[in-house]
Design a protein around this motif. Structure first.
Motif, PDB file in Angstrom:
ATOM      1  N   TYR A   1      21.566  41.008  48.844  1.00 51.79           N
ATOM      2  CA  TYR A   1      21.602  42.383  48.355  1.00 51.79           C
ATOM      3  C   TYR A   1      21.198  43.398  49.424  1.00 51.79           C
ATOM      4  N   GLY A   2      21.236  42.991  50.687  1.00 50.61           N
ATOM      5  CA  GLY A   2      20.835  43.887  51.769  1.00 50.61           C
ATOM      6  C   GLY A   2      21.691  45.136  51.842  1.00 50.61           C
ATOM      7  N   PRO A   3      21.162  46.196  52.484  1.00 54.68           N
ATOM      8  CA  PRO A   3      21.877  47.478  52.540  1.00 54.68           C
ATOM      9  C   PRO A   3      22.982  47.536  53.579  1.00 54.68           C
ATOM     10  N   GLU A   4      23.072  46.521  54.430  1.00 58.97           N
ATOM     11  CA  GLU A   4      24.097  46.551  55.476  1.00 58.97           C
ATOM     12  C   GLU A   4      25.488  46.578  54.846  1.00 58.97           C
ATOM     13  N   GLN A   5      26.380  47.344  55.454  1.00 57.40           N
ATOM     14  CA  GLN A   5      27.742  47.493  54.936  1.00 57.40           C
ATOM     15  C   GLN A   5      28.631  46.336  55.397  1.00 57.40           C
ATOM     16  N   PRO A   6      29.543  45.903  54.529  1.00 56.39           N
ATOM     17  CA  PRO A   6      29.680  46.319  53.128  1.00 56.39           C
ATOM     18  C   PRO A   6      28.617  45.650  52.267  1.00 56.39           C
ATOM     19  N   THR A   7      28.109  46.379  51.313  1.00 58.26           N
ATOM     20  CA  THR A   7      27.121  45.799  50.421  1.00 58.26           C
ATOM     21  C   THR A   7      27.799  44.868  49.426  1.00 58.26           C
ATOM     22  N   LEU A   8      26.990  44.024  48.806  1.00 59.74           N
ATOM     23  CA  LEU A   8      27.530  43.133  47.785  1.00 59.74           C
ATOM     24  C   LEU A   8      28.126  43.941  46.632  1.00 59.74           C
ATOM     25  N   ALA A   9      27.475  45.036  46.280  1.00 61.89           N
ATOM     26  CA  ALA A   9      28.000  45.892  45.202  1.00 61.89           C
ATOM     27  C   ALA A   9      29.378  46.426  45.551  1.00 61.89           C
ATOM     28  N   ALA A  10      29.587  46.790  46.819  1.00 58.50           N
ATOM     29  CA  ALA A  10      30.892  47.305  47.238  1.00 58.50           C
ATOM     30  C   ALA A  10      31.960  46.217  47.157  1.00 58.50           C
ATOM     31  N   LEU A  11      31.604  44.993  47.508  1.00 52.64           N
ATOM     32  CA  LEU A  11      32.559  43.884  47.417  1.00 52.64           C
ATOM     33  C   LEU A  11      32.922  43.594  45.961  1.00 52.64           C
ATOM     34  N   CYS A  12      31.922  43.641  45.088  1.00 50.80           N
ATOM     35  CA  CYS A  12      32.201  43.451  43.664  1.00 50.80           C
ATOM     36  C   CYS A  12      33.143  44.536  43.159  1.00 50.80           C
ATOM     37  N   ALA A  13      32.910  45.770  43.610  1.00 50.43           N
ATOM     38  CA  ALA A  13      33.769  46.882  43.194  1.00 50.43           C
ATOM     39  C   ALA A  13      35.202  46.664  43.673  1.00 50.43           C
ATOM     40  N   ARG A  14      35.366  46.117  44.877  1.00 49.95           N
ATOM     41  CA  ARG A  14      36.718  45.845  45.384  1.00 49.95           C
ATOM     42  C   ARG A  14      37.437  44.845  44.488  1.00 49.95           C
ATOM     43  N   LEU A  15      36.730  43.795  44.079  1.00 50.63           N
ATOM     44  CA  LEU A  15      37.347  42.799  43.206  1.00 50.63           C
ATOM     45  C   LEU A  15      37.747  43.424  41.873  1.00 50.63           C
ATOM     46  N   LEU A  16      36.864  44.259  41.326  1.00 50.99           N
ATOM     47  CA  LEU A  16      37.148  44.901  40.046  1.00 50.99           C
ATOM     48  C   LEU A  16      38.352  45.829  40.124  1.00 50.99           C
ATOM     49  N   GLN A  17      38.536  46.442  41.295  1.00 53.91           N
ATOM     50  CA  GLN A  17      39.593  47.444  41.445  1.00 53.91           C
ATOM     51  C   GLN A  17      40.919  46.855  41.912  1.00 53.91           C
ATOM     52  N   MET A  18      40.965  45.555  42.183  1.00 56.94           N
ATOM     53  CA  MET A  18      42.218  44.940  42.612  1.00 56.94           C
ATOM     54  C   MET A  18      43.273  45.124  41.522  1.00 56.94           C
ATOM     55  N   PRO A  19      44.476  45.530  41.887  1.00 55.38           N
ATOM     56  CA  PRO A  19      45.526  45.759  40.889  1.00 55.38           C
ATOM     57  C   PRO A  19      46.213  44.476  40.436  1.00 55.38           C
ATOM     58  N   VAL A  20      45.753  43.339  40.936  1.00 53.13           N
ATOM     59  CA  VAL A  20      46.304  42.039  40.523  1.00 53.13           C
ATOM     60  C   VAL A  20      45.161  41.191  39.980  1.00 53.13           C
ATOM     61  N   PRO A  21      45.461  40.162  39.162  1.00 56.95           N
ATOM     62  CA  PRO A  21      44.405  39.308  38.630  1.00 56.95           C
ATOM     63  C   PRO A  21      43.620  38.610  39.745  1.00 56.95           C
ATOM     64  N   VAL A  22      42.321  38.476  39.535  1.00 56.59           N
ATOM     65  CA  VAL A  22      41.456  37.743  40.465  1.00 56.59           C
ATOM     66  C   VAL A  22      40.845  36.566  39.718  1.00 56.59           C
ATOM     67  N   VAL A  23      41.075  35.360  40.217  1.00 54.77           N
ATOM     68  CA  VAL A  23      40.524  34.146  39.628  1.00 54.77           C
ATOM     69  C   VAL A  23      39.473  33.599  40.584  1.00 54.77           C
ATOM     70  N   ALA A  24      38.262  33.364  40.089  1.00 52.75           N
ATOM     71  CA  ALA A  24      37.201  32.766  40.894  1.00 52.75           C
ATOM     72  C   ALA A  24      37.086  31.287  40.552  1.00 52.75           C
ATOM     73  N   VAL A  25      37.201  30.438  41.565  1.00 49.67           N
ATOM     74  CA  VAL A  25      37.035  28.997  41.396  1.00 49.67           C
ATOM     75  C   VAL A  25      35.608  28.670  41.836  1.00 49.67           C
ATOM     76  N   LEU A  26      34.765  28.282  40.888  1.00 47.67           N
ATOM     77  CA  LEU A  26      33.332  28.133  41.144  1.00 47.67           C
ATOM     78  C   LEU A  26      32.970  26.685  41.424  1.00 47.67           C
ATOM     79  N   SER A  27      32.171  26.484  42.475  1.00 47.29           N
ATOM     80  CA  SER A  27      31.721  25.151  42.841  1.00 47.29           C
ATOM     81  C   SER A  27      30.367  25.251  43.526  1.00 47.29           C
ATOM     82  N   GLY A  28      29.640  24.141  43.559  1.00 45.46           N
ATOM     83  CA  GLY A  28      28.318  24.157  44.160  1.00 45.46           C
ATOM     84  C   GLY A  28      27.309  24.826  43.254  1.00 45.46           C
ATOM     85  N   THR A  29      26.405  25.596  43.842  1.00 40.36           N
ATOM     86  CA  THR A  29      25.409  26.348  43.080  1.00 40.36           C
ATOM     87  C   THR A  29      25.800  27.818  43.066  1.00 40.36           C
TER      88      THR A  29
END
Length: 204
Positions: free
Chosen positions: A73-101
């Motif tokens: 959650y560090g302030p260095e750019q791009p922040t994690l919040a900004a990356l999350c916003a990019r995923l939310l704003q993608m005009p195509v579906p985003v599927v996350a394949v989760l593995s590990g922890t």
């Protein structure tokens, strides 16, 4: 030196692959360098001709998981919040394949994806509460909106959640075996693209 995030293209789907926890820098999660690499990879993926969907996944060992969750959650750019916003704003579906922890940055990013498919061995963990930290980047807010307070309460308890419980709580949408997970992700990504705005897993 291997790229920390790579992009492959298959049938109109951009496969964005994070370095796995087993191959990336030891003890690092979503540090500034990885966040920059992911940001660049999303830009590259978005430039895919005829892009229909994006699949976000990780290499060997699963999603990056840092020893210090606060680093995600560090302030260095791009922040994690900004990356999350990019995923939310993608005009195509985003599927996350989760593995590990799935914790810290991985948890926040997964909540920004439209559909979350988990490998059967995946574990969900939120260590921040035990460290007197509050998970940031909007992940917990999106989790409550998607799944309700029970999911947040379970995470903040500090327990490690297995996929069946995580799915029941709304932390992921489906669980698949390793030999079927990639096929399922591609199938669902293209199905979401075909459904467009009516896709049941549109970003929220």
């Amino acid at each position: 030196m291997a790229r920390r995030v790579s992009v492959q293209r298959r049938d109109g789907v951009a496969l964005v692959t994070l370095e796995g926890a087993a191959t990336g820098p030891k003890g690092c999660g979503f540090d500034p360098a990885l966040r920059r690499a992911l940001d660049a990879a999303l830009t590259e993926a978005f430039a895919t001709p005829g892009l229909q969907a994006i699949v976000l996944r990780a290499g060997p060992g699963g999603w990056p998981c840092g020893l210090d969750p606060a680093e995600d959650y560090g302030p260095e750019q791009p922040t994690l919040a900004a990356l999350c916003a990019r995923l939310l704003q993608m005009p195509v579906p985003v599927v996350a394949v989760l593995s590990g922890t799935i914790s810290g940055g991985a948890l926040a990013l997964s909540q920004a994806a439209g559909l979350r498919l988990a490998l059967a061995a995946t574990r969900f963990h939120c260590p921040e509460a035990g460290l007197n930290l509050l998970p940031a980047a909007g992940g917990t807010v999106r989790l409550v909106r998607r799944a309700g307070g029970a999911a947040l309460e379970a995470l903040l308890s500090g327990r490690v959640l297995e996929p069946a419980e995580a799915m029941a709580l709304g932390l992921c949408d489906a669980v698949a075996s390793e030999d079927t997970l990639e096929t399922a992700a591609l199938t669902e990504a293209l199905r979401g693209a075909a459904l467009g705005a009516e896709a049941p897993f549109s970003p929220r």
